[in-house]
Design a protein around this motif. Structure first.
Motif, PDB file in Angstrom:
ATOM      1  N   HIS A 114     -37.062  37.148  65.925  1.00 12.63           N
ATOM      2  CA  HIS A 114     -37.872  37.802  66.953  1.00 12.63           C
ATOM      3  C   HIS A 114     -39.365  37.730  66.621  1.00 12.63           C
ATOM      4  N   TYR A 137     -32.614  38.779  61.893  1.00  9.93           N
ATOM      5  CA  TYR A 137     -33.715  39.654  62.290  1.00  9.93           C
ATOM      6  C   TYR A 137     -34.160  40.451  61.078  1.00  9.93           C
ATOM      7  N   LYS A 152     -35.073  44.051  59.572  1.00  3.97           N
ATOM      8  CA  LYS A 152     -34.439  45.320  59.929  1.00  3.97           C
ATOM      9  C   LYS A 152     -35.244  46.070  60.982  1.00  3.97           C
ATOM     10  N   HIS A 153     -36.550  45.949  60.936  1.00  3.87           N
ATOM     11  CA  HIS A 153     -37.405  46.626  61.913  1.00  3.87           C
ATOM     12  C   HIS A 153     -37.109  46.131  63.332  1.00  3.87           C
ATOM     13  N   HIS A 154     -37.137  44.827  63.533  1.00  2.72           N
ATOM     14  CA  HIS A 154     -36.902  44.294  64.873  1.00  2.72           C
ATOM     15  C   HIS A 154     -35.447  44.484  65.310  1.00  2.72           C
ATOM     16  N   SER A 166     -33.557  46.958  64.619  1.00  8.84           N
ATOM     17  CA  SER A 166     -33.480  48.344  65.088  1.00  8.84           C
ATOM     18  C   SER A 166     -34.131  48.509  66.449  1.00  8.84           C
ATOM     19  N   LYS A 167     -35.296  47.938  66.635  1.00  8.21           N
ATOM     20  CA  LYS A 167     -36.012  48.051  67.907  1.00  8.21           C
ATOM     21  C   LYS A 167     -35.254  47.378  69.051  1.00  8.21           C
ATOM     22  N   LEU A 168     -34.634  46.242  68.778  1.00 11.75           N
ATOM     23  CA  LEU A 168     -33.965  45.476  69.826  1.00 11.75           C
ATOM     24  C   LEU A 168     -32.570  45.986  70.174  1.00 11.75           C
ATOM     25  N   LYS A 203     -30.791  49.039  68.679  1.00 16.70           N
ATOM     26  CA  LYS A 203     -30.353  50.421  68.472  1.00 16.70           C
ATOM     27  C   LYS A 203     -30.458  51.201  69.774  1.00 16.70           C
ATOM     28  N   GLU A 204     -29.384  51.883  70.129  1.00 15.79           N
ATOM     29  CA  GLU A 204     -29.352  52.712  71.333  1.00 15.79           C
ATOM     30  C   GLU A 204     -29.010  54.139  70.940  1.00 15.79           C
ATOM     31  N   ASP A 227     -29.826  56.311  68.698  1.00 14.71           N
ATOM     32  CA  ASP A 227     -29.550  56.576  67.285  1.00 14.71           C
ATOM     33  C   ASP A 227     -28.213  56.034  66.796  1.00 14.71           C
ATOM     34  N   TYR A 235     -25.524  52.289  66.529  1.00 17.60           N
ATOM     35  CA  TYR A 235     -25.243  50.879  66.768  1.00 17.60           C
ATOM     36  C   TYR A 235     -23.818  50.696  67.291  1.00 17.60           C
TER      37      TYR A 235
END
Length: 67
Positions: free
Chosen positions: A15, A33, A35-37, A39-41, A43-44, A46, A48
């Motif tokens: 990403h 990815y 881990k930051h992206h 999570s952003k892309l 994670k719903e 709180d 997975y």
């Protein structure tokens, strides 16, 4: 990643394009990815859990002959 060797310069977040390390990556369907992206892309609310459900459904369809 565990069973494969990769060039450090090739191991990048799909990403953001940033270099990632074995301790700072997540993969989904063979796509890497940071881990930051990830999570952003993905994670719903709180959790997975939706990814686990999606992966289970995809495996079920793949196991059906002729699918």
């Amino acid at each position: 990643m565990e069973s494969q060797a990769h060039h450090k310069s090739c191991f990048k977040c799909s990403h953001g394009g940033y270099s990632i390390s074995p301790s700072n990556y997540a993969a989904l369907e063979g796509i890497w990815y940071c881990k930051h992206h990830f999570s952003k892309l993905f994670k719903e609310k709180d959790s997975y859990n939706h990814l686990i459900k999606f992966a289970s459904m995809k495996r079920a369809v793949a196991s059906v002959p002729g699918a």
